[in-house]
Design an enzyme around this catalytic site. Structure first.
Site, short mmCIF file in Angstrom:
data_model
loop_
_atom_site.label_atom_id
_atom_site.label_comp_id
_atom_site.label_asym_id
_atom_site.label_seq_id
_atom_site.Cartn_x
_atom_site.Cartn_y
_atom_site.Cartn_z
N HIS A 1 -3.45 -33.43 17.86
CA HIS A 1 -2.28 -34.22 18.25
C HIS A 1 -1.15 -33.31 18.72
CE1 HIS A 1 -4.12 -37.91 16.76
NE2 HIS A 1 -4.68 -37.10 15.88
N GLU B 31 10.71 -4.64 4.09
CA GLU B 31 10.78 -6.05 3.70
C GLU B 31 10.43 -6.22 2.22
OE1 GLU B 31 9.16 -4.85 6.33
OE2 GLU B 31 9.26 -6.22 8.05
N LYS C 10 9.95 -0.77 13.95
CA LYS C 10 10.46 -0.44 12.61
C LYS C 10 11.56 0.60 12.71
CE LYS C 10 6.19 -0.86 9.91
NZ LYS C 10 5.24 -0.09 9.12
N GLY D 45 -4.68 -1.89 5.12
CA GLY D 45 -3.88 -3.01 4.62
C GLY D 45 -4.51 -4.36 4.89
N ARG D 46 -4.97 -4.58 6.12
CA ARG D 46 -5.51 -5.91 6.46
C ARG D 46 -6.93 -6.11 5.96
NH1 ARG D 46 -4.14 -2.75 10.52
NH2 ARG D 46 -5.74 -1.92 11.92
N GLU E 124 -4.01 -6.86 15.02
CA GLU E 124 -3.53 -5.55 14.58
C GLU E 124 -4.67 -4.54 14.64
OE1 GLU E 124 -1.91 -4.42 10.46
OE2 GLU E 124 -0.07 -4.86 11.53
N LYS F 232 0.84 -1.20 0.00
CA LYS F 232 0.00 0.00 0.00
C LYS F 232 0.88 1.25 0.00
CE LYS F 232 -3.51 2.35 2.72
NZ LYS F 232 -4.37 2.32 3.90
O1 F6P Z 1 2.66 -4.23 9.90
C1 F6P Z 1 2.27 -2.96 9.61
C2 F6P Z 1 1.68 -2.81 8.23
O2 F6P Z 1 1.50 -1.46 8.00
C3 F6P Z 1 0.36 -3.57 8.03
O3 F6P Z 1 -0.72 -2.92 8.55
C4 F6P Z 1 0.35 -3.70 6.55
O4 F6P Z 1 -0.59 -4.64 6.14
C5 F6P Z 1 1.77 -4.11 6.30
O5 F6P Z 1 2.53 -3.33 7.22
C6 F6P Z 1 2.28 -3.91 4.90
O6 F6P Z 1 2.16 -2.58 4.50
P1 F6P Z 1 2.29 -2.15 2.99
O7 F6P Z 1 1.16 -2.76 2.23
O8 F6P Z 1 2.24 -0.66 2.97
O9 F6P Z 1 3.61 -2.66 2.47
#
Ligand code: F6P
Length: 523
Positions: free
Chosen positions: A378, A206, A489, A261-262, A347, A200
Protein backbone atom coordinates in the site's frame (compact mmCIF):
# COMPACT_ATOMS: atom_id res chain seq x y z
CA UNK A 1 42.19 -12.47 -11.89
CA UNK A 2 39.33 -9.97 -11.70
CA UNK A 3 35.87 -11.17 -12.59
CA UNK A 4 35.55 -9.06 -15.73
CA UNK A 5 38.64 -10.69 -17.24
CA UNK A 6 37.22 -14.19 -16.82
CA UNK A 7 35.77 -16.04 -19.81
CA UNK A 8 32.47 -16.56 -17.95
CA UNK A 9 32.02 -12.80 -17.60
CA UNK A 10 32.13 -12.29 -21.35
CA UNK A 11 29.90 -15.31 -21.89
CA UNK A 12 27.38 -13.90 -19.44
CA UNK A 13 27.37 -10.62 -21.33
CA UNK A 14 26.61 -12.24 -24.62
CA UNK A 15 24.05 -14.55 -22.98
CA UNK A 16 22.33 -11.53 -21.44
CA UNK A 17 22.09 -10.08 -24.94
CA UNK A 18 20.51 -13.33 -26.16
CA UNK A 19 17.90 -13.13 -23.40
CA UNK A 20 16.60 -9.73 -24.50
CA UNK A 21 12.86 -10.13 -24.96
CA UNK A 22 12.71 -13.34 -22.92
CA UNK A 23 9.74 -13.40 -20.60
CA UNK A 24 9.56 -15.18 -17.28
CA UNK A 25 5.99 -16.18 -18.17
CA UNK A 26 7.27 -17.96 -21.28
CA UNK A 27 9.96 -19.76 -19.27
CA UNK A 28 7.22 -21.15 -17.01
CA UNK A 29 5.02 -22.05 -19.97
CA UNK A 30 7.88 -23.92 -21.63
CA UNK A 31 8.71 -26.01 -18.58
CA UNK A 32 5.89 -27.07 -16.25
CA UNK A 33 8.44 -28.27 -13.71
CA UNK A 34 10.39 -25.02 -13.56
CA UNK A 35 9.04 -24.06 -10.12
CA UNK A 36 10.07 -27.21 -8.25
CA UNK A 37 13.25 -27.60 -10.27
CA UNK A 38 14.52 -24.15 -9.39
CA UNK A 39 13.79 -24.63 -5.70
CA UNK A 40 16.16 -25.75 -2.96
CA UNK A 41 14.86 -27.08 0.31
CA UNK A 42 17.27 -27.57 3.15
CA UNK A 43 16.64 -28.00 6.86
CA UNK A 44 13.34 -26.12 7.03
CA UNK A 45 14.34 -23.36 4.64
CA UNK A 46 13.05 -23.14 1.08
CA UNK A 47 14.56 -20.97 -1.65
CA UNK A 48 12.45 -20.74 -4.80
CA UNK A 49 14.47 -18.87 -7.41
CA UNK A 50 12.36 -19.92 -10.38
CA UNK A 51 10.78 -16.46 -10.83
CA UNK A 52 14.07 -15.04 -12.05
CA UNK A 53 15.09 -14.02 -15.53
CA UNK A 54 17.29 -17.07 -15.85
CA UNK A 55 17.53 -20.19 -17.97
CA UNK A 56 19.56 -23.34 -17.35
CA UNK A 57 22.32 -21.70 -19.40
CA UNK A 58 22.29 -18.59 -17.20
CA UNK A 59 22.71 -20.67 -14.07
CA UNK A 60 25.44 -22.73 -15.67
CA UNK A 61 27.36 -19.58 -16.61
CA UNK A 62 26.90 -17.96 -13.20
CA UNK A 63 28.24 -21.08 -11.49
CA UNK A 64 31.09 -21.12 -13.99
CA UNK A 65 31.87 -17.53 -13.01
CA UNK A 66 32.05 -18.59 -9.35
CA UNK A 67 34.33 -21.49 -10.27
CA UNK A 68 36.61 -19.37 -12.43
CA UNK A 69 36.81 -16.81 -9.65
CA UNK A 70 37.73 -19.67 -7.29
CA UNK A 71 34.95 -18.93 -4.86
CA UNK A 72 35.47 -22.21 -3.01
CA UNK A 73 39.05 -21.16 -2.24
CA UNK A 74 37.75 -17.88 -0.87
CA UNK A 75 35.18 -19.63 1.30
CA UNK A 76 37.84 -21.90 2.77
CA UNK A 77 40.17 -18.94 3.34
CA UNK A 78 37.50 -17.17 5.37
CA UNK A 79 36.66 -20.26 7.45
CA UNK A 80 40.36 -20.99 7.98
CA UNK A 81 40.94 -17.57 9.52
CA UNK A 82 43.08 -16.17 6.71
CA UNK A 83 43.28 -12.40 6.86
CA UNK A 84 40.57 -11.85 4.26
CA UNK A 85 40.06 -8.36 5.71
CA UNK A 86 43.18 -7.18 3.92
CA UNK A 87 42.99 -3.45 4.64
CA UNK A 88 42.85 -4.06 8.39
CA UNK A 89 44.98 -7.21 8.23
CA UNK A 90 42.40 -9.27 10.11
CA UNK A 91 40.51 -12.51 9.86
CA UNK A 92 36.71 -12.49 9.54
CA UNK A 93 35.84 -15.38 11.78
CA UNK A 94 32.25 -14.78 12.82
CA UNK A 95 31.74 -18.41 11.81
CA UNK A 96 33.97 -19.45 14.75
CA UNK A 97 31.48 -17.81 17.14
CA UNK A 98 28.82 -20.31 16.20
CA UNK A 99 30.93 -23.42 15.64
CA UNK A 100 30.15 -26.13 18.20
CA UNK A 101 32.40 -26.17 21.28
CA UNK A 102 33.94 -29.44 20.16
CA UNK A 103 34.95 -28.06 16.76
CA UNK A 104 38.46 -27.65 18.10
CA UNK A 105 39.09 -24.27 16.50
CA UNK A 106 41.87 -22.15 18.02
CA UNK A 107 39.14 -19.66 19.04
CA UNK A 108 36.77 -22.23 20.59
CA UNK A 109 37.96 -22.02 24.20
CA UNK A 110 37.76 -18.22 24.32
CA UNK A 111 34.36 -18.22 22.60
CA UNK A 112 32.97 -20.81 25.02
CA UNK A 113 34.34 -18.96 28.03
CA UNK A 114 32.55 -15.76 27.03
CA UNK A 115 29.36 -17.65 26.22
CA UNK A 116 29.46 -19.25 29.66
CA UNK A 117 29.85 -15.84 31.34
CA UNK A 118 27.05 -14.40 29.22
CA UNK A 119 24.79 -17.34 30.12
CA UNK A 120 25.42 -17.00 33.84
CA UNK A 121 24.80 -13.27 33.67
CA UNK A 122 21.67 -13.59 31.50
CA UNK A 123 20.26 -16.25 33.81
CA UNK A 124 20.81 -14.05 36.85
CA UNK A 125 19.10 -11.09 35.20
CA UNK A 126 16.17 -13.16 33.94
CA UNK A 127 15.60 -14.83 37.29
CA UNK A 128 15.62 -11.59 39.25
CA UNK A 129 18.79 -12.59 41.09
CA UNK A 130 20.72 -9.69 39.62
CA UNK A 131 19.93 -6.69 41.80
CA UNK A 132 20.32 -2.99 41.23
CA UNK A 133 22.19 -0.71 43.64
CA UNK A 134 19.15 -0.28 45.90
CA UNK A 135 18.49 -3.99 46.15
CA UNK A 136 15.65 -4.23 43.63
CA UNK A 137 15.76 -6.84 40.84
CA UNK A 138 16.59 -5.66 37.32
CA UNK A 139 13.43 -5.37 35.24
CA UNK A 140 14.57 -3.39 32.19
CA UNK A 141 17.63 -3.76 29.99
CA UNK A 142 18.74 -1.01 27.60
CA UNK A 143 21.22 -1.90 24.88
CA UNK A 144 23.17 1.22 23.95
CA UNK A 145 25.01 0.72 20.67
CA UNK A 146 24.81 1.66 17.00
CA UNK A 147 25.37 0.02 13.62
CA UNK A 148 26.43 -3.56 14.12
CA UNK A 149 26.20 -3.10 17.87
CA UNK A 150 22.49 -2.35 17.56
CA UNK A 151 20.94 -3.52 14.30
CA UNK A 152 21.58 -7.24 14.76
CA UNK A 153 20.35 -7.50 18.35
CA UNK A 154 17.41 -5.13 17.70
CA UNK A 155 16.37 -7.07 14.60
CA UNK A 156 16.74 -10.46 16.33
CA UNK A 157 14.78 -9.32 19.38
CA UNK A 158 11.91 -8.10 17.19
CA UNK A 159 11.97 -11.40 15.33
CA UNK A 160 11.99 -13.53 18.47
CA UNK A 161 9.82 -11.62 20.91
CA UNK A 162 7.53 -14.61 21.29
CA UNK A 163 10.52 -16.41 22.86
CA UNK A 164 11.37 -13.57 25.24
CA UNK A 165 10.75 -13.56 28.95
CA UNK A 166 7.95 -11.20 30.00
CA UNK A 167 9.91 -10.27 33.12
CA UNK A 168 12.46 -8.14 31.25
CA UNK A 169 11.61 -5.02 29.28
CA UNK A 170 14.32 -4.85 26.60
CA UNK A 171 14.97 -1.54 24.82
CA UNK A 172 17.47 -0.34 22.25
CA UNK A 173 18.96 3.14 22.06
CA UNK A 174 21.23 3.91 19.13
CA UNK A 175 20.77 7.43 17.79
CA UNK A 176 22.75 10.37 19.09
CA UNK A 177 19.48 12.26 18.70
CA UNK A 178 18.63 12.73 22.36
CA UNK A 179 14.97 11.95 21.72
CA UNK A 180 15.93 8.33 21.32
CA UNK A 181 17.41 8.06 24.81
CA UNK A 182 14.98 10.37 26.61
CA UNK A 183 11.92 8.59 25.27
CA UNK A 184 13.27 5.30 26.61
CA UNK A 185 14.46 6.65 29.95
CA UNK A 186 11.16 8.46 30.56
CA UNK A 187 9.50 5.07 30.75
CA UNK A 188 12.03 3.33 32.98
CA UNK A 189 12.92 3.20 36.65
CA UNK A 190 16.63 3.76 37.34
CA UNK A 191 16.57 1.43 40.32
CA UNK A 192 15.60 -1.52 38.13
CA UNK A 193 17.35 -0.67 34.84
CA UNK A 194 20.52 -2.25 33.50
CA UNK A 195 22.48 -0.71 30.63
CA UNK A 196 24.45 -2.88 28.23
CA UNK A 197 26.90 -0.55 26.49
CA UNK A 198 27.76 -2.34 23.27
CA UNK A 199 30.61 -1.06 21.17
CA UNK A 200 33.42 -2.99 19.58
CA UNK A 201 35.78 -0.03 19.68
CA UNK A 202 34.21 1.75 22.64
CA UNK A 203 35.06 5.01 20.92
CA UNK A 204 31.86 5.46 18.89
CA UNK A 205 30.66 8.94 19.75
CA UNK A 206 26.94 8.17 19.58
CA UNK A 207 27.24 5.24 21.95
CA UNK A 208 29.50 7.00 24.44
CA UNK A 209 27.34 10.13 24.43
CA UNK A 210 24.26 8.05 25.20
CA UNK A 211 26.10 5.95 27.77
CA UNK A 212 27.38 9.02 29.65
CA UNK A 213 23.89 10.54 29.63
CA UNK A 214 22.42 7.28 30.93
CA UNK A 215 25.00 7.26 33.69
CA UNK A 216 24.02 10.79 34.69
CA UNK A 217 20.36 9.78 34.71
CA UNK A 218 21.13 6.86 36.99
CA UNK A 219 23.28 8.88 39.37
CA UNK A 220 20.61 11.61 39.59
CA UNK A 221 18.30 9.05 41.12
CA UNK A 222 20.70 6.73 42.89
CA UNK A 223 23.22 9.03 44.50
CA UNK A 224 26.04 6.53 44.79
CA UNK A 225 28.89 6.28 42.29
CA UNK A 226 29.20 2.55 43.04
CA UNK A 227 25.78 2.20 41.43
CA UNK A 228 27.44 2.31 38.00
CA UNK A 229 28.92 -1.12 38.66
CA UNK A 230 25.48 -2.56 39.39
CA UNK A 231 23.71 -0.93 36.48
CA UNK A 232 26.26 -0.92 33.64
CA UNK A 233 27.96 -3.70 31.77
CA UNK A 234 30.02 -3.35 28.62
CA UNK A 235 30.45 -5.44 25.50
CA UNK A 236 33.64 -4.52 23.70
CA UNK A 237 36.87 -5.63 22.13
CA UNK A 238 38.79 -2.87 23.91
CA UNK A 239 39.55 -3.23 27.64
CA UNK A 240 41.21 0.11 28.17
CA UNK A 241 38.39 2.15 26.65
CA UNK A 242 35.86 0.32 28.84
CA UNK A 243 37.90 1.03 31.98
CA UNK A 244 38.21 4.68 30.95
CA UNK A 245 34.40 4.93 30.89
CA UNK A 246 34.32 3.60 34.46
CA UNK A 247 32.99 0.13 33.86
CA UNK A 248 34.83 -2.48 35.85
CA UNK A 249 36.57 -4.99 33.49
CA UNK A 250 34.83 -7.67 35.56
CA UNK A 251 31.59 -6.37 34.04
CA UNK A 252 32.89 -6.48 30.51
CA UNK A 253 32.01 -9.15 27.97
CA UNK A 254 34.73 -9.60 25.46
CA UNK A 255 34.85 -10.08 21.75
CA UNK A 256 37.68 -9.87 19.31
CA UNK A 257 39.04 -7.88 16.41
CA UNK A 258 38.39 -10.86 14.12
CA UNK A 259 34.65 -10.21 14.52
CA UNK A 260 33.39 -7.44 12.25
CA UNK A 261 30.77 -5.11 13.76
CA UNK A 262 28.02 -6.10 11.32
CA UNK A 263 28.85 -9.78 11.87
CA UNK A 264 28.85 -9.54 15.65
CA UNK A 265 25.35 -10.59 16.70
CA UNK A 266 26.80 -14.03 17.46
CA UNK A 267 29.33 -12.61 19.91
CA UNK A 268 28.74 -10.92 23.27
CA UNK A 269 27.02 -8.20 21.23
CA UNK A 270 24.09 -10.64 21.41
CA UNK A 271 24.01 -10.33 25.23
CA UNK A 272 20.79 -8.30 25.31
CA UNK A 273 19.12 -10.84 23.04
CA UNK A 274 20.36 -13.66 25.25
CA UNK A 275 18.90 -11.93 28.29
CA UNK A 276 15.56 -11.69 26.50
CA UNK A 277 15.29 -15.16 24.97
CA UNK A 278 17.52 -17.12 27.36
CA UNK A 279 20.83 -18.92 26.87
CA UNK A 280 19.29 -22.06 25.35
CA UNK A 281 17.45 -20.15 22.66
CA UNK A 282 20.56 -18.06 21.99
CA UNK A 283 22.47 -21.32 21.48
CA UNK A 284 19.80 -22.31 18.98
CA UNK A 285 20.38 -19.08 17.09
CA UNK A 286 24.08 -19.96 16.91
CA UNK A 287 23.28 -23.54 15.90
CA UNK A 288 21.11 -22.33 13.03
CA UNK A 289 23.86 -20.04 11.76
CA UNK A 290 26.36 -22.88 12.04
CA UNK A 291 24.07 -25.15 10.02
CA UNK A 292 24.07 -22.52 7.28
CA UNK A 293 27.87 -22.29 7.55
CA UNK A 294 28.07 -26.03 6.87
CA UNK A 295 25.71 -25.71 3.93
CA UNK A 296 27.75 -22.83 2.47
CA UNK A 297 30.95 -24.76 2.86
CA UNK A 298 29.80 -28.12 1.58
CA UNK A 299 26.85 -27.79 -0.81
CA UNK A 300 27.74 -27.84 -4.50
CA UNK A 301 27.76 -24.32 -5.94
CA UNK A 302 24.64 -24.95 -8.02
CA UNK A 303 22.66 -26.11 -4.96
CA UNK A 304 24.19 -23.67 -2.52
CA UNK A 305 21.66 -21.12 -1.28
CA UNK A 306 23.97 -18.23 -0.35
CA UNK A 307 26.01 -18.76 -3.52
CA UNK A 308 22.89 -18.73 -5.69
CA UNK A 309 21.50 -15.61 -3.99
CA UNK A 310 24.87 -13.93 -4.48
CA UNK A 311 25.17 -14.94 -8.11
CA UNK A 312 21.62 -13.89 -8.93
CA UNK A 313 22.37 -10.51 -7.37
CA UNK A 314 25.44 -10.21 -9.57
CA UNK A 315 23.40 -11.22 -12.60
CA UNK A 316 21.02 -8.30 -12.09
CA UNK A 317 23.57 -5.79 -10.82
CA UNK A 318 26.19 -6.31 -13.47
CA UNK A 319 24.31 -7.66 -16.48
CA UNK A 320 20.88 -5.98 -16.14
CA UNK A 321 22.15 -2.79 -14.49
CA UNK A 322 19.82 -3.11 -11.49
CA UNK A 323 20.61 -0.31 -9.04
CA UNK A 324 18.49 -1.52 -6.19
CA UNK A 325 17.35 -4.69 -4.47
CA UNK A 326 14.19 -4.91 -2.35
CA UNK A 327 13.84 -7.18 0.67
CA UNK A 328 10.21 -7.78 1.53
CA UNK A 329 9.55 -9.86 4.62
CA UNK A 330 5.92 -10.94 4.78
CA UNK A 331 6.17 -11.15 8.53
CA UNK A 332 5.91 -8.29 10.99
CA UNK A 333 8.43 -10.00 13.25
CA UNK A 334 11.05 -9.43 10.56
CA UNK A 335 10.26 -5.72 10.30
CA UNK A 336 13.85 -4.72 11.12
CA UNK A 337 15.39 -7.28 8.77
CA UNK A 338 15.67 -4.87 5.79
CA UNK A 339 17.43 -2.28 7.99
CA UNK A 340 19.77 -4.97 9.26
CA UNK A 341 20.52 -6.07 5.70
CA UNK A 342 21.20 -2.49 4.66
CA UNK A 343 24.23 -2.42 6.90
CA UNK A 344 25.23 -5.98 6.12
CA UNK A 345 25.13 -5.54 2.34
CA UNK A 346 25.83 -1.87 1.81
CA UNK A 347 28.55 -1.39 4.43
CA UNK A 348 30.18 -4.65 3.35
CA UNK A 349 30.01 -4.32 -0.41
CA UNK A 350 29.33 -0.65 -1.12
CA UNK A 351 32.91 -0.18 -2.31
CA UNK A 352 34.71 1.26 -5.33
CA UNK A 353 38.17 -0.15 -4.66
CA UNK A 354 39.30 -3.71 -5.15
CA UNK A 355 41.17 -5.59 -2.46
CA UNK A 356 44.47 -4.36 -3.88
CA UNK A 357 43.27 -0.74 -3.94
CA UNK A 358 42.73 -0.46 -7.69
CA UNK A 359 39.33 0.86 -8.81
CA UNK A 360 36.56 -1.63 -9.52
CA UNK A 361 35.45 -1.85 -13.12
CA UNK A 362 31.89 -2.98 -12.37
CA UNK A 363 28.95 -2.03 -10.17
CA UNK A 364 29.14 -3.35 -6.62
CA UNK A 365 26.42 -3.49 -3.94
CA UNK A 366 22.99 -2.26 -4.99
CA UNK A 367 20.86 -0.08 -2.74
CA UNK A 368 19.08 -2.49 -0.41
CA UNK A 369 15.74 -1.45 1.00
CA UNK A 370 12.39 -2.83 2.02
CA UNK A 371 9.46 -2.96 4.37
CA UNK A 372 7.27 -5.76 5.61
CA UNK A 373 4.37 -6.94 3.50
CA UNK A 374 1.54 -6.32 3.26
CA UNK A 375 2.30 -2.72 4.33
CA UNK A 376 4.68 -2.16 1.42
CA UNK A 377 1.92 -3.12 -1.03
CA UNK A 378 0.00 0.00 0.00
CA UNK A 379 3.04 2.23 -0.33
CA UNK A 380 5.61 1.47 -3.02
CA UNK A 381 4.45 -1.68 -4.83
CA UNK A 382 2.85 0.52 -7.50
CA UNK A 383 6.39 1.34 -8.63
CA UNK A 384 7.50 -2.29 -8.41
CA UNK A 385 4.69 -3.33 -10.76
CA UNK A 386 4.44 -0.44 -13.18
CA UNK A 387 7.34 1.92 -12.54
CA UNK A 388 10.33 2.47 -14.80
CA UNK A 389 12.91 1.18 -12.31
CA UNK A 390 13.99 -2.44 -12.48
CA UNK A 391 13.88 -3.83 -8.93
CA UNK A 392 14.75 -7.47 -8.28
CA UNK A 393 13.46 -8.52 -4.88
CA UNK A 394 13.48 -11.15 -2.16
CA UNK A 395 10.18 -12.14 -0.56
CA UNK A 396 10.47 -13.84 2.82
CA UNK A 397 7.59 -15.70 4.44
CA UNK A 398 7.07 -18.01 7.41
CA UNK A 399 4.76 -20.97 6.98
CA UNK A 400 3.52 -21.26 10.56
CA UNK A 401 2.73 -18.13 12.58
CA UNK A 402 3.14 -17.73 16.31
CA UNK A 403 -0.38 -16.45 16.94
CA UNK A 404 -3.77 -18.11 16.65
CA UNK A 405 -5.87 -15.39 15.06
CA UNK A 406 -8.04 -17.05 12.44
CA UNK A 407 -7.56 -15.93 8.86
CA UNK A 408 -4.70 -13.46 9.23
CA UNK A 409 -1.92 -15.75 8.18
CA UNK A 410 -3.78 -17.08 5.14
CA UNK A 411 -4.31 -13.53 3.99
CA UNK A 412 -0.70 -12.57 4.60
CA UNK A 413 0.71 -15.55 2.73
CA UNK A 414 -1.84 -15.29 -0.08
CA UNK A 415 -0.59 -11.76 -0.64
CA UNK A 416 3.03 -12.87 -0.72
CA UNK A 417 2.27 -15.55 -3.32
CA UNK A 418 0.08 -13.16 -5.32
CA UNK A 419 2.72 -10.45 -5.44
CA UNK A 420 5.50 -12.70 -6.69
CA UNK A 421 3.15 -14.08 -9.34
CA UNK A 422 1.95 -10.64 -10.42
CA UNK A 423 5.50 -9.30 -10.62
CA UNK A 424 6.79 -12.24 -12.64
CA UNK A 425 3.88 -13.09 -14.90
CA UNK A 426 2.01 -9.79 -15.13
CA UNK A 427 -1.24 -9.39 -16.99
CA UNK A 428 -1.83 -7.85 -20.40
CA UNK A 429 -4.21 -4.91 -20.42
CA UNK A 430 -6.57 -6.76 -22.77
CA UNK A 431 -7.95 -3.59 -24.27
CA UNK A 432 -8.39 -1.85 -20.93
CA UNK A 433 -5.65 0.68 -21.64
CA UNK A 434 -2.02 0.87 -20.64
CA UNK A 435 -2.84 2.21 -17.19
CA UNK A 436 -4.07 -1.24 -16.32
CA UNK A 437 -1.26 -3.08 -17.98
CA UNK A 438 0.91 -5.21 -15.72
CA UNK A 439 4.05 -5.85 -17.75
CA UNK A 440 5.40 -8.53 -15.40
CA UNK A 441 8.89 -9.91 -16.04
CA UNK A 442 10.04 -8.49 -12.71
CA UNK A 443 12.16 -11.07 -10.94
CA UNK A 444 12.04 -12.22 -7.34
CA UNK A 445 13.31 -14.92 -5.02
CA UNK A 446 10.98 -16.44 -2.46
CA UNK A 447 12.35 -17.68 0.85
CA UNK A 448 10.04 -19.70 3.08
CA UNK A 449 10.89 -20.60 6.66
CA UNK A 450 8.92 -23.41 8.31
CA UNK A 451 8.78 -21.45 11.60
CA UNK A 452 10.44 -18.33 12.92
CA UNK A 453 12.47 -19.97 15.66
CA UNK A 454 15.90 -18.89 16.94
CA UNK A 455 17.40 -21.72 14.87
CA UNK A 456 15.59 -20.65 11.69
CA UNK A 457 16.53 -17.00 12.22
CA UNK A 458 20.18 -17.99 12.66
CA UNK A 459 20.05 -19.78 9.33
CA UNK A 460 18.39 -16.85 7.59
CA UNK A 461 20.92 -14.28 8.82
CA UNK A 462 23.92 -16.48 7.98
CA UNK A 463 22.41 -17.08 4.53
CA UNK A 464 22.64 -13.36 3.81
CA UNK A 465 26.07 -13.01 5.41
CA UNK A 466 27.39 -15.62 3.00
CA UNK A 467 25.53 -14.10 0.07
CA UNK A 468 27.46 -10.91 0.83
CA UNK A 469 30.74 -12.81 1.02
CA UNK A 470 30.03 -14.50 -2.32
CA UNK A 471 29.43 -11.18 -4.03
CA UNK A 472 32.39 -9.46 -2.38
CA UNK A 473 34.68 -12.27 -3.43
CA UNK A 474 33.50 -12.20 -7.03
CA UNK A 475 33.82 -8.41 -7.20
CA UNK A 476 37.24 -8.78 -5.54
CA UNK A 477 36.44 -6.24 -2.85
CA UNK A 478 37.03 -6.43 0.90
CA UNK A 479 33.60 -7.02 2.47
CA UNK A 480 34.96 -6.55 5.99
CA UNK A 481 36.16 -2.95 6.22
CA UNK A 482 34.16 0.33 6.14
CA UNK A 483 36.53 3.20 5.41
CA UNK A 484 33.70 5.10 3.77
CA UNK A 485 32.24 6.09 7.15
CA UNK A 486 35.37 7.88 8.34
CA UNK A 487 35.24 11.26 6.57
CA UNK A 488 31.79 12.16 7.87
CA UNK A 489 32.85 11.20 11.40
CA UNK A 490 35.95 13.41 11.37
CA UNK A 491 34.10 16.36 9.82
CA UNK A 492 31.40 16.07 12.49
CA UNK A 493 34.07 16.18 15.19
CA UNK A 494 35.42 19.40 13.69
CA UNK A 495 31.97 20.94 13.24
CA UNK A 496 30.70 20.13 16.72
CA UNK A 497 33.58 22.19 18.11
CA UNK A 498 32.65 25.06 15.79
CA UNK A 499 28.99 25.17 16.82
CA UNK A 500 29.77 26.76 20.17
CA UNK A 501 32.23 29.39 19.02
CA UNK A 502 32.15 32.53 16.91
CA UNK A 503 35.16 31.41 14.94
CA UNK A 504 35.39 32.00 11.20
CA UNK A 505 34.17 28.98 9.26
CA UNK A 506 36.21 27.46 6.49
CA UNK A 507 33.79 25.09 4.81
CA UNK A 508 32.01 25.49 1.50
CA UNK A 509 29.41 28.29 1.41
CA UNK A 510 26.47 25.93 1.90
CA UNK A 511 27.94 24.23 4.97
CA UNK A 512 29.07 27.60 6.39
CA UNK A 513 25.54 29.03 6.03
CA UNK A 514 23.89 25.98 7.58
CA UNK A 515 26.21 26.13 10.58
CA UNK A 516 25.61 29.87 10.97
CA UNK A 517 21.86 29.32 10.90
CA UNK A 518 22.17 26.71 13.63
CA UNK A 519 24.42 28.97 15.72
CA UNK A 520 21.79 31.73 15.52
CA UNK A 521 18.93 29.38 16.39
CA UNK A 522 20.56 28.15 19.57
CA UNK A 523 21.42 31.61 20.95
O1 F6P B 1 29.39 2.81 11.03
C1 F6P B 1 30.66 2.39 11.23
C2 F6P B 1 30.80 1.36 12.32
O2 F6P B 1 32.15 1.17 12.54
C3 F6P B 1 30.11 0.03 12.02
O3 F6P B 1 30.83 -0.77 11.19
C4 F6P B 1 29.93 -0.50 13.39
O4 F6P B 1 29.02 -1.56 13.40
C5 F6P B 1 29.44 0.73 14.10
O5 F6P B 1 30.20 1.79 13.54
C6 F6P B 1 29.56 0.72 15.59
O6 F6P B 1 30.88 0.52 16.00
P1 F6P B 1 31.26 0.13 17.48
O7 F6P B 1 30.67 -1.22 17.76
O8 F6P B 1 32.74 0.13 17.55
O9 F6P B 1 30.65 1.16 18.40
Amino acid sequence: MTATALPAWAELHSHRHDLTGTRIADLFAADPRRGPELTIEDDGLVLDYSKNLVTARTLELLVRLAEQRQLSTGIEAMFAGDHVNVTEDRAALHTALRAPAGAGLPQSAAVEAVLARMSAFATAVRSGARLGATGKPIRAVVNIGIGGSDLGPAMAYQALREFATPTIDLRFVSNVDGHDLTRVLDELDPETTLFVVSSKTFTTVETLTNAYAAREWLLDFVDDSDAVAQHFVAVSADDRAVAAFGIDPAHKFEFWDWVGGRYSLWSAIGLSVMIAIGPDNFRQLLAGAHAMDRHFRTAPLDRNMPVLLGLLGIWYRNFWDAQTHAVLPYDQRLSRFPAYLQQLEMESNGKSARRDGTPVAVGTAPIVWGEPGTNGQHAFFQLLHQGTVFVPSDFIGVLRPHHDLPGHHDLLMANLFAQTEALAIGRPAAGAGTHRDFPGNRPSNTLLLADLTPYALGRLIALYEHKVFTQGWIWNINSFDQWGVELGKSLATRIVAELNTEQQLGHDSSTNALIERYRRARQ
